[in-house]
Design a protein around this motif. Structure first.
Motif, PDB file in Angstrom:
ATOM      1  N   GLU A 175      53.588  66.810  -3.077  1.00 61.07           N
ATOM      2  CA  GLU A 175      53.025  67.058  -1.867  1.00 61.07           C
ATOM      3  C   GLU A 175      52.059  65.762  -1.343  1.00 61.07           C
ATOM      4  O   GLU A 175      52.282  65.700   0.071  1.00 61.07           O
ATOM      5  CB  GLU A 175      51.415  67.787  -2.522  1.00 61.07           C
ATOM      6  N   ILE A 176      51.656  64.868  -2.579  1.00 61.66           N
ATOM      7  CA  ILE A 176      51.063  63.903  -2.023  1.00 61.66           C
ATOM      8  C   ILE A 176      52.098  62.998  -1.089  1.00 61.66           C
ATOM      9  O   ILE A 176      51.835  62.163   0.387  1.00 61.66           O
ATOM     10  CB  ILE A 176      50.498  62.768  -2.476  1.00 61.66           C
ATOM     11  N   LEU A 177      53.394  62.410  -1.692  1.00 57.93           N
ATOM     12  CA  LEU A 177      54.434  62.046  -1.249  1.00 57.93           C
ATOM     13  C   LEU A 177      54.843  62.585   0.025  1.00 57.93           C
ATOM     14  O   LEU A 177      55.088  61.336   0.673  1.00 57.93           O
ATOM     15  CB  LEU A 177      55.119  61.617  -2.431  1.00 57.93           C
ATOM     16  N   GLU A 178      55.004  63.233   0.208  1.00 57.54           N
ATOM     17  CA  GLU A 178      55.686  64.412   1.576  1.00 57.54           C
ATOM     18  C   GLU A 178      54.183  63.741   2.663  1.00 57.54           C
ATOM     19  O   GLU A 178      54.659  63.796   3.888  1.00 57.54           O
ATOM     20  CB  GLU A 178      55.770  65.858   1.601  1.00 57.54           C
ATOM     21  N   GLN A 179      53.145  63.952   2.155  1.00 54.31           N
ATOM     22  CA  GLN A 179      51.925  63.331   3.060  1.00 54.31           C
ATOM     23  C   GLN A 179      52.818  62.415   3.654  1.00 54.31           C
ATOM     24  O   GLN A 179      52.487  61.922   5.070  1.00 54.31           O
ATOM     25  CB  GLN A 179      50.629  63.497   2.856  1.00 54.31           C
ATOM     26  N   PHE A 180      52.989  61.597   2.934  1.00 53.87           N
ATOM     27  CA  PHE A 180      53.343  59.794   3.424  1.00 53.87           C
ATOM     28  C   PHE A 180      54.729  60.289   4.341  1.00 53.87           C
ATOM     29  O   PHE A 180      54.992  59.703   5.449  1.00 53.87           O
ATOM     30  CB  PHE A 180      53.477  58.473   2.050  1.00 53.87           C
ATOM     31  N   GLU A 181      55.372  61.227   4.108  1.00 47.22           N
ATOM     32  CA  GLU A 181      56.680  61.289   4.226  1.00 47.22           C
ATOM     33  C   GLU A 181      56.648  61.434   5.952  1.00 47.22           C
ATOM     34  O   GLU A 181      57.322  61.065   6.858  1.00 47.22           O
ATOM     35  CB  GLU A 181      57.654  61.578   3.907  1.00 47.22           C
ATOM     36  N   GLU A 182      55.465  62.224   5.856  1.00 49.07           N
ATOM     37  CA  GLU A 182      55.272  63.098   7.193  1.00 49.07           C
ATOM     38  C   GLU A 182      54.049  62.253   7.849  1.00 49.07           C
ATOM     39  O   GLU A 182      54.128  62.848   9.256  1.00 49.07           O
ATOM     40  CB  GLU A 182      54.660  64.279   7.474  1.00 49.07           C
ATOM     41  N   GLY A 183      53.599  61.171   7.281  1.00 52.01           N
ATOM     42  CA  GLY A 183      53.118  60.139   8.218  1.00 52.01           C
ATOM     43  C   GLY A 183      51.596  60.763   9.037  1.00 52.01           C
ATOM     44  O   GLY A 183      50.855  60.612   9.548  1.00 52.01           O
ATOM     45  N   GLU A 184      51.056  61.702   8.207  1.00 47.21           N
ATOM     46  CA  GLU A 184      49.970  62.327   7.484  1.00 47.21           C
ATOM     47  C   GLU A 184      48.691  61.360   7.151  1.00 47.21           C
ATOM     48  O   GLU A 184      48.180  62.347   7.276  1.00 47.21           O
ATOM     49  CB  GLU A 184      49.704  63.587   6.848  1.00 47.21           C
ATOM     50  N   VAL A 185      48.442  60.245   6.487  1.00 50.84           N
ATOM     51  CA  VAL A 185      48.122  59.151   6.268  1.00 50.84           C
ATOM     52  C   VAL A 185      47.829  58.679   6.924  1.00 50.84           C
ATOM     53  O   VAL A 185      49.112  57.516   7.252  1.00 50.84           O
ATOM     54  CB  VAL A 185      48.521  58.398   4.052  1.00 50.84           C
ATOM     55  N   GLU A 186      46.668  58.314   6.968  1.00 52.08           N
ATOM     56  CA  GLU A 186      45.791  57.231   7.484  1.00 52.08           C
ATOM     57  C   GLU A 186      46.034  56.030   7.457  1.00 52.08           C
ATOM     58  O   GLU A 186      45.249  55.568   5.911  1.00 52.08           O
ATOM     59  CB  GLU A 186      44.619  57.819   8.065  1.00 52.08           C
ATOM     60  N   MET A 187      46.908  55.014   7.598  1.00 49.22           N
ATOM     61  CA  MET A 187      46.643  53.955   7.311  1.00 49.22           C
ATOM     62  C   MET A 187      46.516  52.701   8.472  1.00 49.22           C
ATOM     63  O   MET A 187      47.117  52.712   9.755  1.00 49.22           O
ATOM     64  CB  MET A 187      48.270  53.241   6.450  1.00 49.22           C
TER      65      MET A 187
END
Length: 256
Positions: A175-187
């Motif tokens: 689930e965490i990795l999918e947040q990155f995959e979907e561009g949902e993590v603010e970086m």
């Protein structure tokens, strides 16, 4: 973890069949990417420079002798990396996963070298948002992006689940990795989906590059897809009508 894995499982297609049919090994993973260089500067001047070696494995195998860290100084960072790549390339009925293939050590060595420093790329500003085909348009070096992304995974795990990423259940890690995959993590400096694509590609390259680069331990990644490796010649089998399953050969074998 990825949609490809889920779709492959639901359609009854094994990872080995998917990779063989897609031509990934011939045209993509082995053909380019991380294989350019192995050593050279610093993650934007941070203290996480590559200068430590862990004596975790002592064997006579040339491949296993490469299992010493060169970039990651913090064990926590390396453990998050290991857990994450294992979810991207998990062990299954087709063969070993990322950890068994030494992919974390492969990525560690690449980040310590030219790949980590973007040394063969123009890295001067100004930086503007580019087309999707251009990849990340940023002054952040890959070694910085990897360290940043891995620590973001850990931060999310600690803040949302009160545990380290590597202690979470596989489904939660996904689930965490999918947040990155979907561009949902603010970086800052790189989009999280751009980081994920880079992270995923590095994982695949570690599975299928020659073992001299630190991954594909014992050439088991090649054995999964029946890739023969660096054969000197095919004169004995070239006229065979049926597929010939050959024992793979590493570049290292040519120097023995």
């Amino acid at each position: 973890m990825t949609d490809e894995n889920k779709q492959g499982q639901s359609n009854g297609i094994s990872r080995r069949e998917f990779l063989k049919n897609s031509g990934l090994v011939v045209g993509g993973v082995v053909g380019g990417g991380l294989l350019g260089g192995i050593f050279t500067q610093n993650f934007g001047g941070t203290a996480d420079a590559p200068d430590t070696v862990d004596e975790e494995t002592e064997t006579d195998s040339p491949e296993q002798l490469t299992q010493a860290r060169m970039f990651f100084k913090r064990q926590e960072d390396f453990d998050v990396l290991s857990a994450a790549v294992e979810r991207i390339f998990p062990e299954d009925d087709a063969g070993p996963g990322a950890i068994s293939l030494a992919i974390p050590y492969f990525i560690d060595k690449q980040l310590a070298g030219e790949y980590g420093f973007n040394s063969r790329e123009y890295m001067e500003g100004p930086f503007y948002e580019g087309a999707p085909t251009q990849g990340p348009q940023t002054g952040l070096l890959r070694r910085g992006a990897f360290l940043y992304g891995i620590r973001m995974m850990q931060n999310i795990a600690e803040n949302e689940y009160d545990e380290s990423f590597f202690d979470l259940e596989p489904e939660v890690q996904d689930e965490i990795l999918e947040q990155f995959e979907e561009g949902e993590v603010e970086m800052t400096g790189i989009m999280s989906d751009e980081f994920f694509q880079m992270f995923r590609m590095a994982t695949l390259e570690g599975a299928y590059s020659d073992p001299v680069y630190g991954g594909n331990l014992n050439m088991d990644g090649w054995r999964q897809i029946q890739y023969p490796g660096s054969q000197m010649a095919y004169i004995d089998v070239i006229e065979e009508e049926e597929f010939v399953d050959m024992d793979p050969v590493s570049l290292h074998d040519h120097h023995e």
